[in-house]
Design a protein around this motif. Structure first.
Motif, short mmCIF file in Angstrom:
data_model
loop_
_atom_site.label_atom_id
_atom_site.label_comp_id
_atom_site.label_asym_id
_atom_site.label_seq_id
_atom_site.Cartn_x
_atom_site.Cartn_y
_atom_site.Cartn_z
N SER A 286 -6.01 8.83 -2.05
CA SER A 286 -6.16 9.17 -3.47
C SER A 286 -5.45 8.14 -4.33
N TRP A 287 -4.22 7.82 -3.90
CA TRP A 287 -3.39 6.87 -4.65
C TRP A 287 -4.07 5.51 -4.73
N LEU A 288 -4.56 5.03 -3.56
CA LEU A 288 -5.20 3.71 -3.52
C LEU A 288 -6.48 3.70 -4.35
N LEU A 289 -7.31 4.77 -4.18
CA LEU A 289 -8.57 4.83 -4.91
C LEU A 289 -8.32 4.90 -6.42
N HIS A 290 -7.28 5.66 -6.81
CA HIS A 290 -6.99 5.80 -8.24
C HIS A 290 -6.65 4.43 -8.83
N ARG A 291 -5.85 3.64 -8.10
CA ARG A 291 -5.49 2.30 -8.59
C ARG A 291 -6.68 1.37 -8.61
N LEU A 292 -7.46 1.36 -7.50
CA LEU A 292 -8.58 0.44 -7.42
C LEU A 292 -9.63 0.75 -8.49
N THR A 293 -9.97 2.07 -8.65
CA THR A 293 -10.96 2.42 -9.66
C THR A 293 -10.41 2.11 -11.05
N GLY A 294 -9.09 2.32 -11.25
CA GLY A 294 -8.48 2.01 -12.55
C GLY A 294 -8.61 0.53 -12.88
N PHE B 157 0.81 -1.22 0.00
CA PHE B 157 0.00 0.00 0.00
C PHE B 157 0.84 1.26 0.00
N ARG B 158 2.16 1.11 -0.21
CA ARG B 158 3.06 2.26 -0.22
C ARG B 158 2.88 3.08 1.03
N VAL C 149 -15.45 5.63 -12.75
CA VAL C 149 -14.97 6.41 -13.90
C VAL C 149 -14.84 7.89 -13.53
N LEU C 150 -15.88 8.40 -12.83
CA LEU C 150 -15.88 9.82 -12.47
C LEU C 150 -14.73 10.13 -11.52
N TYR C 151 -14.53 9.29 -10.50
CA TYR C 151 -13.44 9.55 -9.56
C TYR C 151 -12.09 9.49 -10.27
N HIS C 152 -11.90 8.44 -11.08
CA HIS C 152 -10.63 8.26 -11.79
C HIS C 152 -10.34 9.47 -12.69
N ALA C 153 -11.40 9.98 -13.34
CA ALA C 153 -11.24 11.13 -14.23
C ALA C 153 -10.85 12.38 -13.45
N LEU C 154 -11.60 12.66 -12.37
CA LEU C 154 -11.33 13.88 -11.59
C LEU C 154 -9.97 13.82 -10.92
N ASN C 155 -9.64 12.66 -10.33
CA ASN C 155 -8.33 12.54 -9.69
C ASN C 155 -7.22 12.59 -10.74
N GLY C 156 -7.51 12.10 -11.95
CA GLY C 156 -6.55 12.17 -13.04
C GLY C 156 -6.24 13.62 -13.41
N ILE C 157 -7.29 14.47 -13.38
CA ILE C 157 -7.05 15.90 -13.65
C ILE C 157 -6.11 16.46 -12.59
N ARG C 158 -6.35 16.07 -11.33
CA ARG C 158 -5.49 16.54 -10.23
C ARG C 158 -4.04 16.10 -10.48
#
Lengths: 128, 161
Positions: B55-63, B23-24, B110-119
């Protein structure tokens, strides 16, 4: 040395992969969100059927849109998966195996999706 | 020398180190400082359990979640080449309540991954933005809520009928 997430690779293929993830991400922001909005929110699965897709694919616009989205999404997703796997797999042998598996999955699904979109001819089937 | 037997405390420490790696994460009070210095240096970014960690964990899991759905979705859309009988029978499956609830989860991912991707893009292309990274993380959460709640309510309208 494992890749540092959030830090930019210095050069070579990894830098292009890093750049591709960000650029395809920005493109998918529009492509995928508009797709989700139209196909999963505004029209739900009770409305969508064969005829719905047939009408959508009558003009080349949505086919081009879907092909572009398909390629960007598959490459973005599989490259992301590769990044994750490289974080946890460090032996070069297993890394090669995983990259080969990802490439194979990518080839199969890109071919499947592209053939599906390009060769779809609703006229071949009698519409009810 | 290869050791096969470890004391319970050694096993516990090894387990924690595995968790840290997975989990880094940097677990507080995991090892006394001297032992940590003796160990291998951490060659990956750690987030110490704050907002960046989630954020990191959610980005990976949603991805991963969206990728899995994408592959299934490509396979099912390909079935359209077999004609209306096959395709519409498949859609019957997607009309089940479980899948319709899953669709809402998909939209959230998809929405979370997109918004966090913008960040992430903002931070990566404009390093000065790290000074406001907490505000950016908050903005992602706020914009996500503003878009997702009405969308989910709209998508779940059929439940009320």
């Amino acid at each position: 040395m494992p890749e540092l997430s959030g830090s930019r690779p210095e050069s070579g293929l990894e830098l292009y992969a890093w750049l591709f993830m960000r650029l395809s991400g920005i493109a998918l922001l529009f492509l995928a969100l508009i797709h989700v909005l139209i196909m999963h929110v505004l029209h739900d699965v009770t409305v969508i059927d064969f005829q719905f897709v047939a009408r959508r694919y009558a003009t080349p616009f949505w086919r081009t849109y879907d092909i572009l989205m398909l390629w960007l999404a598959v490459l973005h997703g599989l490259n992301g998966l590769r990044t994750i796997i490289m974080d946890y797999v460090h032996s070069s042998g297993w890394r090669t195996v995983w990259v080969a598996v990802i490439l194979l999955v990518g080839l199969v699904f890109l071919a499947m999706g592209s053939v599906g979109i390009v060769t779809f001819q609703p006229g071949r089937f009698a519409l009810r | 020398m290869v050791r096969f037997f470890f004391t319970p405390s050694e096993r516990k420490q090894a387990g924690r180190r595995k968790l840290e790696r997975l989990f880094r994460l940097r677990l507080a009070g995991n090892l006394p400082l001297r032992q940590r210095e003796m160990g291998k240096p951490t060659e990956y970014v750690t987030y110490r359990g704050k907002a960046g960690q989630w954020s990191w964990l959610l980005h990976r899991l949603t991805g991963i979640g969206v990728l899995l759905f994408l592959l299934v979705h490509i396979a099912d859309i390909t079935l359209i080449g077999w004609g209306p009988q096959v395709f519409d029978r498949l859609l019957f499956l997607y009309r089940q309540p479980v899948f319709r609830l899953g669709e809402v989860v998909l939209v959230a991912a998809v929405l979370y991954h997109a918004l966090n991707g913008i960040r992430l893009c903002i931070i990566d292309f404009w390093p000065a933005a790290t000074a406001i990274h907490k505000k950016l993380t908050c903005a992602v959460a706020v914009i996500f809520t503003v878009f997702f709640v009405p969308t989910a309510l709209y998508m779940l309208n059929w439940l009320m009928k």
